[in-house]
Each structure stands twice: as C-alpha cells, then as structure tokens.
Design an enzyme around this catalytic site. Structure first.
Site, PDB file in Angstrom:
ATOM      1  N   THR A  95       0.906  -1.221   0.056  1.00 14.17           N
ATOM      2  CA  THR A  95       0.105   0.022   0.085  1.00 14.17           C
ATOM      3  C   THR A  95       1.046   1.438   0.098  1.00 14.17           C
ATOM      4  O   THR A  95       0.314   2.335  -0.509  1.00 14.17           O
ATOM      5  CB  THR A  95      -0.957  -0.093   1.122  1.00 14.17           C
ATOM      6  OG1 THR A  95      -0.203  -0.032   2.222  1.00 14.17           O
ATOM      7  CG2 THR A  95      -1.690  -1.242   1.023  1.00 14.17           C
ATOM      8  N   TYR A  97      -0.482  11.886   6.936  1.00 14.60           N
ATOM      9  CA  TYR A  97       0.628  11.277   6.886  1.00 14.60           C
ATOM     10  C   TYR A  97       1.957  12.066   6.405  1.00 14.60           C
ATOM     11  O   TYR A  97       2.953  11.698   6.798  1.00 14.60           O
ATOM     12  CB  TYR A  97       0.486  10.417   5.612  1.00 14.60           C
ATOM     13  CG  TYR A  97      -0.281   9.078   5.813  1.00 14.60           C
ATOM     14  CD1 TYR A  97       0.523   7.571   6.156  1.00 14.60           C
ATOM     15  CD2 TYR A  97      -1.697   8.811   6.069  1.00 14.60           C
ATOM     16  CE1 TYR A  97       0.041   6.645   6.533  1.00 14.60           C
ATOM     17  CE2 TYR A  97      -2.222   7.631   6.529  1.00 14.60           C
ATOM     18  CZ  TYR A  97      -1.294   6.340   6.660  1.00 14.60           C
ATOM     19  OH  TYR A  97      -1.821   5.344   7.140  1.00 14.60           O
ATOM     20  N   VAL A 113      -3.663   4.520   0.561  1.00 10.21           N
ATOM     21  CA  VAL A 113      -5.276   4.446   0.951  1.00 10.21           C
ATOM     22  C   VAL A 113      -5.296   3.001   0.708  1.00 10.21           C
ATOM     23  O   VAL A 113      -6.082   2.557  -0.254  1.00 10.21           O
ATOM     24  CB  VAL A 113      -5.935   5.015  -0.248  1.00 10.21           C
ATOM     25  CG1 VAL A 113      -7.520   5.143   0.036  1.00 10.21           C
ATOM     26  CG2 VAL A 113      -5.619   6.594  -0.244  1.00 10.21           C
ATOM     27  N   HIS A 114      -5.003   2.431   1.856  1.00  9.70           N
ATOM     28  CA  HIS A 114      -4.648   0.888   2.129  1.00  9.70           C
ATOM     29  C   HIS A 114      -5.822   0.156   1.217  1.00  9.70           C
ATOM     30  O   HIS A 114      -5.376  -0.656   0.485  1.00  9.70           O
ATOM     31  CB  HIS A 114      -4.435   0.441   3.480  1.00  9.70           C
ATOM     32  CG  HIS A 114      -3.457   1.340   4.075  1.00  9.70           C
ATOM     33  ND1 HIS A 114      -1.934   1.390   3.910  1.00  9.70           N
ATOM     34  CD2 HIS A 114      -3.714   2.127   5.447  1.00  9.70           C
ATOM     35  CE1 HIS A 114      -1.693   2.357   4.830  1.00  9.70           C
ATOM     36  NE2 HIS A 114      -2.369   2.890   5.588  1.00  9.70           N
ATOM     37  N   ASP A 115      -6.952   0.197   2.143  1.00  8.79           N
ATOM     38  CA  ASP A 115      -7.970  -0.602   1.725  1.00  8.79           C
ATOM     39  C   ASP A 115      -8.705  -0.755   0.379  1.00  8.79           C
ATOM     40  O   ASP A 115      -8.934  -1.782  -0.057  1.00  8.79           O
ATOM     41  CB  ASP A 115      -9.260  -0.241   2.745  1.00  8.79           C
ATOM     42  CG  ASP A 115      -8.922  -0.478   4.147  1.00  8.79           C
ATOM     43  OD1 ASP A 115      -7.769  -1.174   4.485  1.00  8.79           O
ATOM     44  OD2 ASP A 115      -9.717  -0.003   5.139  1.00  8.79           O
TER      45      ASP A 115
END
Length: 317
Positions: A198, A233, A245-247
């Site tokens: 990610t 961040y 935007v990991h997910d």
C-alpha cells in the site's frame, strides 16, 4: 456482473474509499458490508459505513454490525497510535458527509456471514480490510465454511513496513489471535495486501483535485477522505504530497489483479511475544520448505490505482 463479494470493514477514510469502489464498479457485486471494531469503535464504523452508502445512493446494500472487541483479549489492546480527531488522525470519529438515513440490519455480522456462506451455491469472495475478528469467529463456528469462499483478500500486516508498533500493522495487531485463525484456516486462496504494497501506491494531492473535479458524490468524497489522509501522513510521491489508501488496493485488485505484485509464501502471525505481537511473519527465504498459504503483495502500481479510482468515481451509481 463479475465477482460477488462481502466487504468486512472498520470504516474510517480508506475503508470508505474501498466501499465506494466496490459498490460502484460494474464488475463487482457488493452483496453486503459487515463492520468490526478497529479504526474507530464499532458504533462509529457502522455509522460511517451507512453514511458512505447513502452518500453514493446505494442504501439498498445491507450493513451488518459485527464484533466490538477482539476474539480472545479482554479489550482493545494498547493505546491508539494517533490522537483521535487530531492533525495526525487520518480518520476522525465521523466521516465528513451527512449522517445516514438508514440503520444496520437486525441480524449481526457473524450470523449473516455464517448463514450466507452455508447457503451460497457459488463461491464468494471475502474482503476483510479491518481487524479479522468477524471472519475468525465465523471460522470458529464452522471451519468448513472456507469451502464456500473463492478467495479471501486481506488488508493487513507488513514485512519491511509497519505502523502501530515497530513490528506490527494495526489491523493484525488489533486482533492477532483472529488473524492466526484466518491465516491457518486453509482457504483455497488467501491474498494479503500489507503495508509494503500500500505504501507503493500513494495517492497524490493532484489526484485528489482530479477526483474532486469529477463532481460526482464518490469523487468529491474520495478527494475529501484522501485529502485528510495526506494531511495526516505527510508522505510524498516524487516530491508531491501523497498518502496510502490501504483498503482500496484490495478492491482494485478484484478487477485488476495486476495492480499488485505478489509472492506465494508461508504466512503466520505472532500472538505471544510482547515485543512483536501482531507481526506478520512471511517466510521469504529462498528454498524454504514451509507450507505456502498466502499470496503476499510486496509492490503495487500507483498510476493504475489512480486511473481506476478516476474511472469508477467518474460515474454516478
């Protein structure tokens, strides 16, 4: 319509982007969204999920509230790794869109998942992008339900990159025993999207301006949510402000597998050591004879992710 999926979320900002992507992409059939304690408490993850679906005019997608605590621990472990609603909090308690008009279903997430997996005639895809408490509880009730799952795509963990501790990523650290149950369950395919991937797919401030310029509910909300993440961040991509935007990388993978690059590895999680609790142990040794149980992403294509977000959020529901 392509894959039929169930999203399991702890909705803060990155979950919200993943929900919108799955709900709006024509090749994904989002059957339901289940919620779990994580980024924010369960009541807030559920409220935020309902907000998102209302905002993009998909209120017919049912939401089921799940577990409010880890499966084995007496409470949420440790202190948060950011101060709620401060400048370094990428989520906030409530998403900055209107409150929901609807409510969660009367049936709980675990009951819904068990009954749905028992009754399905076609294998489903599970996409848990928060702590794995709900999924682990389902497997504890009926381990054979892995047979009803085509693939489980997990956002969590980290090899070279971590966040909540020097050893662990938040989702796995928040309920390591649950992660251990899921990783050892014997799914026909388990794909793990950790921080290593990610953080290779940062979304830039200029991409947010493009999303906002789409003038769709999803584009406007995505720009708002990702902008908050960038504020928190302070990361950079080629000298420009950006953030992971990991997910949403998990939902993007469902339609474009080439958005990530994976390695087939043996994967376990540390559940005992106080120094490394929640660490995802990935056996990267050449020639290792350990049983390989996960396809782990170590790289991602940032340009492709941004292209996909722009395409999907450029069209109203």
């Amino acid at each position: 319509m392509g894959r039929s999926i169930i999203l399991d979320v702890d909705t803060g900002t990155d979950d919200a982007v993943a929900i919108m992507f799955a709900a709006l992409h024509p090749e994904i059939e989002l059957l339901a969204v289940t919620t779990v304690n994580g980024n924010v408490p369960l009541a807030d993850t559920t409220d935020n999920t309902l907000r998102v679906l209302d905002w993009i005019e998909r209120p017919e997608i049912p939401v089921f509230a799940g577990l409010s605590r880890p499966i084995a621990r007496s409470g949420f472990p440790g202190a948060r790794h950011f101060d709620r609603d401060s400048g370094n909090d990428p989520h906030g308690s409530a998403l900055p869109i209107p409150p929901p008009r609807g409510t969660a279903q009367d049936v709980g997430a675990v009951e819904y998942l068990v009954e749905t997996l028992r009754s399905t005639t076609e294998p489903l895809t599970l996409v848990p992008v928060g702590p794995l408490s709900n999924i682990a509880t389902v497997l504890t009730i009926d381990p054979s339900l892995t047979e009803a799952v085509e693939e489980v795509v997990v956002m969590g963990g980290g090899h070279a990159t971590t966040n909540v501790t020097a050893s662990a990523e938040f989702n796995i650290w928040a309920d390591p025993e649950a992660a251990n149950v899921v990783f050892s369950a014997g799914f026909r395919r388990l794909t793990l999207v950790p921080l290593d991937a990610t953080h290779r797919a940062l979304v830039t401030r200029s991409a947010c301006r493009v999303l906002e310029g789409l003038a769709t509910p999803a584009g406007i909300a995505a720009a708002r949510f990702i902008g908050r993440r960038i504020d928190a961040y302070g990361a950079s991509a080629a000298g420009e402000e950006a953030a992971p935007v990991h997910d949403v990388l998990c939902t993007a993978y469902l339609v474009r597998p080439d958005v990530i690059t994976t390695r087939h590895l043996a994967l376990t999680v540390e559940t005992a050591s106080p120094l490394t609790i929640g660490r995802t142990v990935m056996d990267t040794r050449p020639g290792s004879t350990a049983t390989r149980n996960a396809h782990v992403a170590f790289d991602a294509d940032a340009a492709l992710l941004i292209e996909l977000l722009t395409q999907v959020f450029g069209t109203d529901a």
